[in-house]
Enzyme design. Structure first.
Site, mmCIF file in Angstrom:
data_model
loop_
_atom_site.group_PDB
_atom_site.id
_atom_site.type_symbol
_atom_site.label_atom_id
_atom_site.label_comp_id
_atom_site.label_asym_id
_atom_site.label_seq_id
_atom_site.Cartn_x
_atom_site.Cartn_y
_atom_site.Cartn_z
ATOM 1 N N GLU A 151 -6.850 4.760 7.590
ATOM 2 C CA GLU A 151 -6.774 6.289 7.261
ATOM 3 C C GLU A 151 -8.064 6.898 6.716
ATOM 4 O O GLU A 151 -7.841 7.323 6.881
ATOM 5 C CB GLU A 151 -5.420 6.002 6.394
ATOM 6 C CG GLU A 151 -3.706 5.774 7.729
ATOM 7 C CD GLU A 151 -3.205 5.396 6.589
ATOM 8 O OE1 GLU A 151 -2.297 4.850 6.077
ATOM 9 O OE2 GLU A 151 -1.941 4.554 8.003
ATOM 10 N N GLU A 184 -5.803 -4.853 10.464
ATOM 11 C CA GLU A 184 -4.435 -3.873 11.337
ATOM 12 C C GLU A 184 -4.636 -3.653 12.260
ATOM 13 O O GLU A 184 -5.233 -2.134 11.975
ATOM 14 C CB GLU A 184 -4.498 -2.893 9.612
ATOM 15 C CG GLU A 184 -3.649 -4.327 8.321
ATOM 16 C CD GLU A 184 -3.709 -2.857 6.925
ATOM 17 O OE1 GLU A 184 -2.668 -2.832 7.060
ATOM 18 O OE2 GLU A 184 -4.211 -2.124 7.463
ATOM 19 N N SER A 212 3.999 -2.917 9.941
ATOM 20 C CA SER A 212 4.605 -2.212 10.401
ATOM 21 C C SER A 212 5.375 -3.873 10.287
ATOM 22 O O SER A 212 6.378 -4.222 11.067
ATOM 23 C CB SER A 212 4.872 -1.938 12.010
ATOM 24 O OG SER A 212 5.215 -0.761 12.749
ATOM 25 N N ASN A 215 0.763 -1.586 -0.266
ATOM 26 C CA ASN A 215 0.211 0.119 0.520
ATOM 27 C C ASN A 215 0.963 1.173 -0.433
ATOM 28 O O ASN A 215 1.382 1.207 0.832
ATOM 29 C CB ASN A 215 -0.683 0.010 0.786
ATOM 30 C CG ASN A 215 -1.681 0.918 1.191
ATOM 31 O OD1 ASN A 215 -1.925 2.276 0.562
ATOM 32 N ND2 ASN A 215 -2.741 1.176 2.948
ATOM 33 N N TRP A 216 0.835 2.122 -0.957
ATOM 34 C CA TRP A 216 1.482 3.089 -1.305
ATOM 35 C C TRP A 216 1.362 3.805 -0.432
ATOM 36 O O TRP A 216 2.320 5.359 -0.498
ATOM 37 C CB TRP A 216 2.302 3.356 -2.727
ATOM 38 C CG TRP A 216 3.313 2.501 -2.911
ATOM 39 C CD1 TRP A 216 4.031 1.219 -2.671
ATOM 40 C CD2 TRP A 216 4.051 2.828 -4.016
ATOM 41 N NE1 TRP A 216 4.923 0.476 -3.203
ATOM 42 C CE2 TRP A 216 5.011 1.854 -4.475
ATOM 43 C CE3 TRP A 216 4.524 4.193 -4.964
ATOM 44 C CZ2 TRP A 216 6.040 1.205 -5.944
ATOM 45 C CZ3 TRP A 216 5.813 3.646 -6.379
ATOM 46 C CH2 TRP A 216 6.356 2.548 -6.672
ATOM 47 N N LYS A 217 0.454 3.925 0.294
ATOM 48 C CA LYS A 217 -0.305 5.375 0.725
ATOM 49 C C LYS A 217 -0.280 6.761 -0.792
ATOM 50 O O LYS A 217 -0.200 6.152 -2.206
ATOM 51 C CB LYS A 217 -0.132 5.807 1.806
ATOM 52 C CG LYS A 217 -0.159 4.519 2.539
ATOM 53 C CD LYS A 217 -0.161 4.619 4.336
ATOM 54 C CE LYS A 217 0.207 2.951 4.750
ATOM 55 N NZ LYS A 217 -0.059 3.711 6.004
ATOM 56 N N GLY A 275 2.704 -1.038 4.613
ATOM 57 C CA GLY A 275 3.094 -0.016 3.842
ATOM 58 C C GLY A 275 4.116 0.878 3.094
ATOM 59 O O GLY A 275 4.615 0.350 2.494
ATOM 60 N N GLY A 276 4.684 0.918 4.983
ATOM 61 C CA GLY A 276 6.325 1.890 4.412
ATOM 62 C C GLY A 276 6.840 1.087 4.046
ATOM 63 O O GLY A 276 7.877 1.254 2.887
ATOM 64 N N HIS A 292 -9.542 0.751 4.936
ATOM 65 C CA HIS A 292 -8.104 1.086 5.524
ATOM 66 C C HIS A 292 -8.528 1.792 6.384
ATOM 67 O O HIS A 292 -9.219 3.177 6.302
ATOM 68 C CB HIS A 292 -6.939 1.498 4.205
ATOM 69 C CG HIS A 292 -5.419 1.663 5.546
ATOM 70 N ND1 HIS A 292 -5.044 2.566 5.683
ATOM 71 C CD2 HIS A 292 -4.928 1.365 5.317
ATOM 72 C CE1 HIS A 292 -4.236 2.461 6.579
ATOM 73 N NE2 HIS A 292 -3.603 0.986 5.588
ATOM 74 N N GLY A 314 2.308 1.889 10.381
ATOM 75 C CA GLY A 314 3.430 2.973 10.825
ATOM 76 C C GLY A 314 4.559 3.428 12.178
ATOM 77 O O GLY A 314 4.531 4.477 11.650
HETATM 78 C C1 PEP Z 1 -0.607 -0.410 5.852
HETATM 79 O O1 PEP Z 1 -1.081 0.999 5.641
HETATM 80 O O2 PEP Z 1 -1.452 -0.869 5.273
HETATM 81 C C2 PEP Z 1 0.068 -0.228 6.905
HETATM 82 C C3 PEP Z 1 0.354 -1.683 7.706
HETATM 83 O O3 PEP Z 1 1.507 0.369 6.849
HETATM 84 P P1 PEP Z 1 2.247 -0.090 7.385
HETATM 85 O O4 PEP Z 1 3.297 -0.951 7.251
HETATM 86 O O5 PEP Z 1 4.388 1.157 7.110
HETATM 87 O O6 PEP Z 1 2.920 0.149 8.925
#
Ligand code: PEP
Length: 253
Positions: A97, A165, A211, A11-13, A232-233, A95, A171
């Site tokens: 966010e 999640e 994470s 997920n590049w957000k 994500g990251g 998600h 994050g």
């Molecule tokens: C996400 O945004 O779905 C996510 C899991 O982010 P991260 O891996 O950065 O925690």
């Protein structure tokens, strides 16, 4: 025992300009014939270019949200049909966010998932508790309510992926214990069975997200009912996501 092919989803957000498509070239070159599925969900502006760039590779491309309507007066929104038209085959929905920033509700996520599935996309529905909810001992109640409310009728292993999640792990570098992940994933599998029946619930892939990094992926992928990750990251760099894909391939055996 159902054979659920494992899935590494990035997920590049709201990250990525055209220059970052070079990461897709690197990812494609490093994973020509993976034993798991690989999906990247870039911002909408990059979907079509990423689809072209990934053509012929093992990488598929998805969106990060869609509107429940097919078309119409919804300035700034994108329909599931538009994502499919751009070459996407998955879409992330609900998600945390989006639940936080845009007030998305379980019912709202559900109609989006219905629209996504009707457009031929795989809906990746996200659920997860906040830190306050976990500390109050409400994790399973919250996740159970989200699964019951967000998953559409008739969802199948082919049309739905579910991502657990924990909001407090996204994050932050914090990860639940493996026992906590197992407890929630086992619970989600049975909550799904109540929603869509035992057979389809057994075919739906359950991703852990929050994470995930190359350094903790082996441990997470060894947990019962974890069929992959939503990342994500660490999905922004081919080398980092590559480390997670390698762990998933080891788990796939
Ligand atoms: C996400 O945004 O779905 C996510 C899991 O982010 P991260 O891996 O950065 O925690």
């Amino acid at each position: 025992m159902v054979d659920r092919r494992k899935l590494a989803a990035g997920n590049w957000k709201m990250n990525g300009l055209g220059a970052e498509l070079a990461e897709i070239d690197a990812l494609a070159a490093a994973h020509k014939d993976p034993s798991c599925d690989i999906l990247i969900c870039p911002p909408a502006t990059l979907i079509e270019r990423m689809v072209r760039r990934a053509d012929g590779s093992a990488i598929s491309v998805g969106g990060q949200d869609c509107h429940p309507a097919t078309s119409g007066a919804h300035t700034g929104d994108i329909s599931a049909a538009m994502l499919a038209d751009a070459g996407a085959d998955h879409v992330i929905l609900g998600h945390s966010e989006r639940r936080t920033d845009h007030g998305e509700t379980d019912a709202g996520v559900r109609v989006k998932a219905e629209a996504a599935i009707a457009a031929g996309l795989v809906a990746i529905v996200c659920v997860g508790e906040t830190l306050g909810e976990r500390e109050a001992g409400e994790t399973l109640a919250v996740v159970g309510r989200q699964v019951a409310g967000s998953v559409p009728d008739g969802a199948t292993g082919a049309s739905l992926v579910l991502a657990y999640e924990p909001v407090w792990a996204i994050g932050t570098g914090k990860v639940p214990t493996m026992d906590q992940i197992a407890e929630v994933h086992d619970f989600i599998r049975s909550a799904l069975a109540e929603r869509v029946g035992e057979a389809e619930a057994g075919a739906v892939r359950l991703l852990y997200g929050g994470s995930v990094k190359p350094g903790n992926a082996d441990e997470i992928f060894a947990v019962s009912n974890v069929d992959g990750a939503l990342v994500g990251g660490a999905s922004l760099k081919a080398a980092d996501l590559g480390g997670i894909i390698a762990a998933l391939e080891r788990a796939a055996g």
